[in-house]
Motif scaffolding. Structure first.
Motif, PDB file in Angstrom:
ATOM      1  N   ILE A  42    -129.305  48.555  -3.807  1.00 12.45           N
ATOM      2  CA  ILE A  42    -128.652  49.760  -3.286  1.00 12.45           C
ATOM      3  C   ILE A  42    -129.475  50.995  -3.625  1.00 12.45           C
ATOM      4  CG2 ILE A  42    -126.580  51.203  -3.409  1.00 12.45           C
ATOM      5  CD1 ILE A  42    -124.995  48.638  -4.034  1.00 12.45           C
ATOM      6  N   GLU A  43    -130.009  51.052  -4.846  1.00 15.49           N
ATOM      7  CA  GLU A  43    -130.820  52.194  -5.269  1.00 15.49           C
ATOM      8  C   GLU A  43    -132.107  52.297  -4.446  1.00 15.49           C
ATOM      9  OE1 GLU A  43    -130.412  54.667  -7.840  1.00 15.49           O
ATOM     10  OE2 GLU A  43    -128.353  54.029  -7.429  1.00 15.49           O
ATOM     11  N   GLY A  44    -132.527  51.196  -3.858  1.00 12.70           N
ATOM     12  CA  GLY A  44    -133.730  51.206  -3.036  1.00 12.70           C
ATOM     13  C   GLY A  44    -133.533  51.827  -1.669  1.00 12.70           C
ATOM     14  N   PHE A  45    -132.282  51.996  -1.242  1.00 12.52           N
ATOM     15  CA  PHE A  45    -132.013  52.635   0.050  1.00 12.52           C
ATOM     16  C   PHE A  45    -132.172  54.146  -0.080  1.00 12.52           C
ATOM     17  CE2 PHE A  45    -129.092  48.828   0.598  1.00 12.52           C
ATOM     18  CZ  PHE A  45    -129.978  48.157   1.427  1.00 12.52           C
ATOM     19  N   ALA A  46    -132.510  54.797   1.021  1.00 15.87           N
ATOM     20  CA  ALA A  46    -132.756  56.245   0.992  1.00 15.87           C
ATOM     21  C   ALA A  46    -131.517  57.013   0.522  1.00 15.87           C
ATOM     22  CB  ALA A  46    -133.174  56.721   2.385  1.00 15.87           C
ATOM     23  N   LYS A  47    -130.345  56.610   1.030  1.00 15.58           N
ATOM     24  CA  LYS A  47    -129.112  57.313   0.657  1.00 15.58           C
ATOM     25  C   LYS A  47    -128.314  56.576  -0.408  1.00 15.58           C
ATOM     26  CE  LYS A  47    -128.577  59.703   5.081  1.00 15.58           C
ATOM     27  NZ  LYS A  47    -127.673  59.985   6.237  1.00 15.58           N
ATOM     28  N   LYS A  48    -128.913  55.525  -0.968  1.00 11.50           N
ATOM     29  CA  LYS A  48    -128.321  54.772  -2.071  1.00 11.50           C
ATOM     30  C   LYS A  48    -126.891  54.329  -1.740  1.00 11.50           C
ATOM     31  CE  LYS A  48    -131.416  57.025  -5.300  1.00 11.50           C
ATOM     32  NZ  LYS A  48    -131.593  57.779  -6.560  1.00 11.50           N
ATOM     33  N   TYR A  49    -125.928  54.715  -2.574  1.00 20.13           N
ATOM     34  CA  TYR A  49    -124.550  54.245  -2.373  1.00 20.13           C
ATOM     35  C   TYR A  49    -123.870  54.901  -1.161  1.00 20.13           C
ATOM     36  CZ  TYR A  49    -124.431  51.544  -6.693  1.00 20.13           C
ATOM     37  OH  TYR A  49    -124.669  50.596  -7.659  1.00 20.13           O
ATOM     38  N   ARG A  97    -123.228  39.875  -2.290  1.00 18.36           N
ATOM     39  CA  ARG A  97    -123.153  40.514  -3.612  1.00 18.36           C
ATOM     40  C   ARG A  97    -122.305  41.786  -3.572  1.00 18.36           C
ATOM     41  NH1 ARG A  97    -129.209  41.035  -4.973  1.00 18.36           N
ATOM     42  NH2 ARG A  97    -129.506  40.395  -2.812  1.00 18.36           N
ATOM     43  N   VAL A  98    -122.357  42.539  -2.473  1.00 13.60           N
ATOM     44  CA  VAL A  98    -121.466  43.708  -2.325  1.00 13.60           C
ATOM     45  C   VAL A  98    -120.010  43.246  -2.289  1.00 13.60           C
ATOM     46  CG1 VAL A  98    -120.730  45.541  -0.736  1.00 13.60           C
ATOM     47  CG2 VAL A  98    -123.152  45.217  -1.210  1.00 13.60           C
ATOM     48  N   SER A  99    -119.777  42.122  -1.623  1.00 15.98           N
ATOM     49  CA  SER A  99    -118.430  41.559  -1.558  1.00 15.98           C
ATOM     50  C   SER A  99    -117.956  41.099  -2.933  1.00 15.98           C
ATOM     51  CB  SER A  99    -118.418  40.388  -0.566  1.00 15.98           C
ATOM     52  OG  SER A  99    -117.110  40.000  -0.244  1.00 15.98           O
ATOM     53  N   ILE A 100    -118.868  40.547  -3.733  1.00 18.32           N
ATOM     54  CA  ILE A 100    -118.526  40.145  -5.112  1.00 18.32           C
ATOM     55  C   ILE A 100    -118.196  41.374  -5.950  1.00 18.32           C
ATOM     56  CG2 ILE A 100    -119.482  39.180  -7.248  1.00 18.32           C
ATOM     57  CD1 ILE A 100    -121.103  37.231  -5.463  1.00 18.32           C
ATOM     58  N   ALA A 134    -121.492  46.815  -9.419  1.00 13.32           N
ATOM     59  CA  ALA A 134    -122.668  46.497  -8.602  1.00 13.32           C
ATOM     60  C   ALA A 134    -123.766  45.885  -9.467  1.00 13.32           C
ATOM     61  CB  ALA A 134    -123.174  47.759  -7.899  1.00 13.32           C
ATOM     62  N   LYS A 135    -123.877  46.370 -10.691  1.00 15.12           N
ATOM     63  CA  LYS A 135    -124.857  45.791 -11.617  1.00 15.12           C
ATOM     64  C   LYS A 135    -124.476  44.356 -11.972  1.00 15.12           C
ATOM     65  CE  LYS A 135    -126.410  50.135 -13.730  1.00 15.12           C
ATOM     66  NZ  LYS A 135    -126.385  50.974 -14.946  1.00 15.12           N
ATOM     67  N   LYS A 136    -123.186  44.113 -12.188  1.00 13.78           N
ATOM     68  CA  LYS A 136    -122.729  42.758 -12.509  1.00 13.78           C
ATOM     69  C   LYS A 136    -122.945  41.804 -11.336  1.00 13.78           C
ATOM     70  CE  LYS A 136    -119.265  44.327 -15.850  1.00 13.78           C
ATOM     71  NZ  LYS A 136    -117.813  44.529 -16.109  1.00 13.78           N
ATOM     72  N   ALA A 137    -122.848  42.355 -10.127  1.00 14.87           N
ATOM     73  CA  ALA A 137    -123.075  41.531  -8.928  1.00 14.87           C
ATOM     74  C   ALA A 137    -124.564  41.480  -8.563  1.00 14.87           C
ATOM     75  CB  ALA A 137    -122.275  42.080  -7.764  1.00 14.87           C
ATOM     76  N   VAL A 138    -125.412  42.093  -9.391  1.00 20.62           N
ATOM     77  CA  VAL A 138    -126.876  42.094  -9.220  1.00 20.62           C
ATOM     78  C   VAL A 138    -127.272  42.639  -7.842  1.00 20.62           C
ATOM     79  CG1 VAL A 138    -128.980  40.752  -9.640  1.00 20.62           C
ATOM     80  CG2 VAL A 138    -126.832  39.988 -10.620  1.00 20.62           C
ATOM     81  N   VAL A 139    -126.612  43.720  -7.441  1.00 21.07           N
ATOM     82  CA  VAL A 139    -126.952  44.351  -6.168  1.00 21.07           C
ATOM     83  C   VAL A 139    -127.298  45.829  -6.359  1.00 21.07           C
ATOM     84  CG1 VAL A 139    -124.600  45.092  -5.500  1.00 21.07           C
ATOM     85  CG2 VAL A 139    -126.250  44.419  -3.724  1.00 21.07           C
ATOM     86  N   HIS A 140    -127.173  46.319  -7.587  1.00 27.38           N
ATOM     87  CA  HIS A 140    -127.401  47.749  -7.866  1.00 27.38           C
ATOM     88  C   HIS A 140    -128.825  48.164  -7.505  1.00 27.38           C
ATOM     89  CE1 HIS A 140    -127.310  51.632  -9.849  1.00 27.38           C
ATOM     90  NE2 HIS A 140    -128.341  51.268 -10.604  1.00 27.38           N
ATOM     91  N   ILE A 151    -121.702  52.098   1.498  1.00 31.97           N
ATOM     92  CA  ILE A 151    -121.682  50.981   0.555  1.00 31.97           C
ATOM     93  C   ILE A 151    -120.664  51.263  -0.547  1.00 31.97           C
ATOM     94  CG2 ILE A 151    -123.024  49.719  -1.179  1.00 31.97           C
ATOM     95  CD1 ILE A 151    -125.497  50.153   0.563  1.00 31.97           C
ATOM     96  N   GLU A 152    -120.624  52.510  -1.006  1.00 32.04           N
ATOM     97  CA  GLU A 152    -119.685  52.877  -2.074  1.00 32.04           C
ATOM     98  C   GLU A 152    -118.243  52.638  -1.642  1.00 32.04           C
ATOM     99  OE1 GLU A 152    -118.367  56.954  -4.358  1.00 32.04           O
ATOM    100  OE2 GLU A 152    -120.497  56.445  -4.312  1.00 32.04           O
ATOM    101  N   ASN A 153    -117.891  53.065  -0.432  1.00 27.53           N
ATOM    102  CA  ASN A 153    -116.519  52.875   0.045  1.00 27.53           C
ATOM    103  C   ASN A 153    -116.199  51.409   0.295  1.00 27.53           C
ATOM    104  OD1 ASN A 153    -115.819  55.546  -0.122  1.00 27.53           O
ATOM    105  ND2 ASN A 153    -116.327  56.007   2.015  1.00 27.53           N
ATOM    106  N   ASN A 154    -117.209  50.623   0.681  1.00 32.89           N
ATOM    107  CA  ASN A 154    -116.988  49.191   0.865  1.00 32.89           C
ATOM    108  C   ASN A 154    -116.649  48.519  -0.460  1.00 32.89           C
ATOM    109  OD1 ASN A 154    -117.405  47.575   3.527  1.00 32.89           O
ATOM    110  ND2 ASN A 154    -118.763  49.345   3.699  1.00 32.89           N
TER     111      ASN A 154
END
Length: 584
Positions: free
Chosen positions: A462-469, A487-490, A453-459, A433-436
């Motif tokens: 992402i933090e909810g995933f086991a490996k996060k970013y 939102r990742v695309s934004i 990511a916070k501005k795109a309201v997706v942070h 996700i980070e590289n994307n």
């Protein structure tokens, strides 16, 4: 071989390595020619001992000397053969590398129309399987071709010098072989082309099946897909077998003709020895070795013919795409600064592949730093406006201007690097996700990525995933939901921090509460940026500086939210419907 002329520039590039390889090949073959003559001399030494011409100790000394020469020549031949492969075969890999880069670079230059007309599987097959066939021509074909030519040039005259009559009978089958190879090679060329075309079809089918596996499972059409694949596999088997059957003639024919040559050597040579026309029986052994040395080169002639024919067929397919001219060309080489003013002057645009006129005499102006929303029904031409701003297409008539300059007169790299685009169908790569997100700015830090990511309201997601970013996404971002992908695309676009934002209905998969939060963040981020927002929702458009309403490719309304909401028409009806919760 006219299609293979395209490779001449690479042969010139690596001419020194090729020249060295050819020289080493010739030396290796010359050393290999030492053995037969010293086998003859060894047999002659035995005959001389048997005839009391030389003593036993002299015979042993000569045999030891000849054996050492034969072994030494074999070692040197093997060493130079190793060096030959290290030069010529390496050159073929360099050519493969350069050709793949050339094809891929050209793919990236080609316009969207090209990709609408050609399927991904075919594009992939030409840059992989076809180039691999061409590589065989650029390396093994040259190496074995030089080997064969060297042996023919050195060996045939040597045979005629030693025993002209015996040499003539020995080489008699070769012209017959040449005629057969010529006839077979024509068939190989046709069938090789069919094989490569089939591989493209198969690549396309499997790629589309894997990409659409969720649809296949949802509609439970696996049996139908399997049936179609079996049909394709059967066609592929028939096509490949047709080629294999022709190729299968080469080695049996060569072994037969070489066997006939051996029979001639033994029969004619034996008669000549009995009649006293040749002095030693060792010459027969020498000629048998010569014939067997010619076995592989003669066999290689057929194999080389097959390689060249397949390479020519593959290079022809590659050249078809390399000759494609991109419809969008960068006509300005020097960078041009972009502020963000946009103007459409009487723009009409028709899609070449469908002949659908998406825009009809459209004119509007967006000041630098303004936010403009574009609304309309599906197929109204909203996304086309964004594509024209990014110059993914050129207008059929009229002009698109950025900062008062026609887009054709701007440096294309400068234009696109100043744009942050979020497409309707968000595309994510099979990476973290980070590289994307970092795709928007390769120099960004982790903190920068978290911030956007916070501005795109997706942070939080992402933090909810086991490996996060560091979570690895599946192909096309299949690991994420539709809203998360958007939102990742934004976030990716925000990280780029461009002069112009192009948002193409990129909030369609998020709920209204999240949409409102994202829009508020975007408003703060894009205060000094030019922003075009395509949407079906009034909620995404109401805070824009200006709203443009399209219908059937034409502007039917233009103004602010207040102005349009106080005017009877499409926008007011849409606002009332969405406000009351009705489906638009």
């Amino acid at each position: 071989m006219k299609e293979l002329k395209h490779l001449n520039k690479y042969f010139k590039k690596y001419w020194l390595k090729l020249f060295l390889g050819v020289l080493i090949t010739i030396i290796a073959r010359i050393f290999s020619l030492v053995m037969p003559s010293y086998v003859n001399k060894s047999i002659q030494a035995v005959e001389d001992f048997a005839s009391d011409v030389i003593s036993l100790s002299d015979a042993k000394g000569l045999l030891l000397q000849y054996i050492l020469i034969i072994v030494g020549a074999a070692i040197l031949s093997g060493l130079f053969t190793f060096l030959m492969r290290q030069t010529i075969i390496n050159v073929s890999r360099y050519i493969e590398y350069d050709l793949k880069n050339e094809v891929f670079d050209h793919y990236q230059l080609l316009s969207l129309n090209f990709y609408k007309k050609n399927r991904i599987g075919d594009l992939m097959n030409r840059i992989s399987e076809d180039i691999n066939q061409v590589r065989m021509y650029g390396g093994p074909a040259i190496m074995y071709g030089i080997q064969t030519l060297t042996l023919f040039v050195c060996l045939i005259p040597l045979m005629f010098i030693k025993a002209p009559t015996l040499a003539a009978y020995t080489l008699l089958p070769l012209p017959i072989l040449s005629v057969l190879i010529y006839q077979i090679s024509k068939i190989i060329h046709k069938r090789s082309t069919k094989v490569q075309e089939y591989l493209s079809t198969l690549s396309t089918f499997t790629q589309e099946s894997f990409s659409g596996i969720s649809v296949i499972k949802a509609y439970s059409i696996e049996p139908r897909i399997n049936t179609e694949l079996r049909g394709l596999a059967q066609d592929g088997k028939d096509t490949s077998m047709a080629l294999a059957k022709v190729n299968a003639w080469f080695f049996p024919l060569m072994i037969l003709l070489i066997g006939i040559s051996n029979v001639f050597v033994i029969y004619i040579g034996g008669r000549q020895y009995i009649n006293g026309e040749i002095e030693t029986i060792g010459i027969i052994a020498e000629f048998i070795l010569y014939v067997n040395m010619l076995t592989w080169p003669v066999a290689v002639v057929g194999w080389l013919t097959s390689i060249v024919q397949r390479a020519e067929a593959s290079q022809k397919r590659i050249n078809e795409f390399l000759k494609e001219e991109p419809s969008i060309k960068n006509q300005v080489k020097t960078p041009t600064p972009i502020t963000g003013g946009i103007e459409f002057r009487n723009v009409t645009f028709t899609y070449e592949d469908t002949n659908i006129t998406a825009l009809k005499d459209v004119s509007f102006t967006v000041e630098a730093g303004q936010t403009v929303a574009i609304l309309g029904k599906t197929g109204a031409g909203k996304s086309t406006i964004l594509d024209l701003v990014a110059r993914l297409y050129d207008t059929s008539s009229g002009e698109v201007l950025i900062d008062g300059v026609p887009v054709q007169e701007l440096n294309l790299d400068s234009l696109r690097s100043s744009i942050g685009a979020v497409p309707q169908d968000a595309f994510l790569f099979s990476d973290t996700i980070e590289n994307n997100i970092r795709f928007g700015n390769e120099n960004a830090t982790h903190d920068d990525i978290v911030e956007v990511a916070k501005k795109a309201v997706v942070h939080k997601n992402i933090e909810g995933f086991a490996k996060k970013y560091q979570t690895i996404l599946g192909e096309r971002g299949i690991t994420l939901s539709g809203g998360q992908k958007q939102r990742v695309s934004i976030a990716r676009a925000l990280l780029k921090d461009p002069r112009i934002y192009l948002f193409d209905d990129c909030l369609s998969a998020v709920d209204t509460e999240t949409e409102e939060e994202i829009l508020n963040n975007l408003k703060r981020v894009s205060e000094s940026k030019t922003t075009l927002i395509v949407s079906h929702r009034v909620s995404s458009a109401k805070n824009a500086d200006k709203i443009i309403v399209l219908d059937n490719g034409s502007i039917i309304q233009e103004g602010t939210h207040e102005e349009l909401n106080n005017t009877e028409g499409y926008y007011k009806d849409l606002y009332i419907n969405q406000l009351s919760g009705k489906d638009s």
